[in-house]
Enzyme design. Structure first.
Site, PDB file in Angstrom:
ATOM      1  N   GLU A   1      53.052  -4.426  36.492  1.00 12.88           N
ATOM      2  CA  GLU A   1      53.020  -4.332  37.582  1.00 12.88           C
ATOM      3  C   GLU A   1      54.247  -5.923  38.526  1.00 12.88           C
ATOM      4  OE1 GLU A   1      50.006  -3.144  39.029  1.00 12.88           O
ATOM      5  OE2 GLU A   1      50.203  -2.517  36.597  1.00 12.88           O
TER       6      GLU A   1
ATOM      7  N   HIS B   1      56.498  -4.920  43.474  1.00 15.25           N
ATOM      8  CA  HIS B   1      57.357  -6.412  44.135  1.00 15.25           C
ATOM      9  C   HIS B   1      58.453  -6.201  44.837  1.00 15.25           C
ATOM     10  CE1 HIS B   1      53.283  -7.896  43.266  1.00 15.25           C
ATOM     11  NE2 HIS B   1      53.001  -7.401  42.285  1.00 15.25           N
TER      12      HIS B   1
END
Length: 235
Positions: A92, A96
């Site tokens: 994850e 970003h």
């Protein structure tokens, strides 16, 4: 709450492993428990300080010879040697990073020949629903800047020299929770429906009841919030 399957990754005690973008350390802790030599890497010094405290607290519970440390830095310029790690987890984090290809190239560089990499990102369908329901979900500093398809991410990693070994999905019970939050407002944690669903997820994580484990096995392939891709570096 783990996203990566460490048996599928091939993790063995004594191996040197990197948790890139470690955040709160959930994957780093599990690798440490399994006897690995762990580096928890992140750019958030506050998060890393907490991870370090947990590493210290765990030191008497891990197999002999296991080591764990933290390292602060930039994912686009990893402070490690070529081929330094046997296993790498990047959970994850790529969604970003604006320069995701550069980050992938760094992961490939520090992975040894024969080593394995697990990359997890939000799955396309659950994530697109969140984006459609709420701009606040992703329009924030450090938030998600892209939504990957499986084909796109496989292409980006394999073009950097790794071999694709397959995929998996996780956290099927979590997608409806985020759809609900996005529908009522991502900051409205006191909304009755959000609070009730959050308690359900706490029950899943803490108690792991069989009924929710069974529900997860059904929902993960259908609406699992996370997509996990596995790769290896050719010898």
């Amino acid at each position: 709450m783990l996203t990566v399957d460490f048996d599928r990754l091939g993790l063995q005690a004594g191996e040197r492993v990197l948790d890139m973008g470690a955040g709160g350390g959930r994957h780093a802790f599990e690798m440490y428990r399994r006897g690995a030599d762990v580096i928890a890497f992140d750019q958030d010094a506050d998060e890393l300080a907490k991870v370090s405290e947990w590493f210290f607290a765990m030191r008497d519970e891990v197999p002999a010879g296991a080591n764990a440390e933290i390292k602060e830095g930039d994912a686009l310029s990893l402070p490690f040697g070529d081929g330094e790690f046997d296993r790498i987890v990047a959970a994850e984090i790529l969604e970003h990073i604006p320069a995701d290809i550069q980050a992938i190239e760094e992961l490939v560089r520090v992975l040894r020949p024969g080593g394995t990499l697990a990359v997890s990102v939000p799955r396309w369908f659950p994530e697109i629903v969140n984006w459609k329901l709420s701009d606040d979900y992703h329009n924030n500093e450090g938030g998600h800047i892209r939504i990957y398809t499986r084909e796109e991410l496989v292409d980006k990693v394999t073009k950097r020299g790794l071999v694709y070994d397959g995929d998996d999905y996780a956290h099927g019970l979590h997608s409806p929770y985020w759809w609900l939050k996005c529908a009522v407002g991502v900051e409205k944690n006191d909304h009755p429906a959000v609070k009730a669903y959050h308690k359900l997820l706490e029950w899943e994580i803490v108690k792991a009841p069989r009924v929710l484990q069974a529900a997860g096995k059904v929902l993960d392939p259908l609406i699992g919030k996370s997509m996990v891709l596995y790769f290896h570096k050719p010898v």
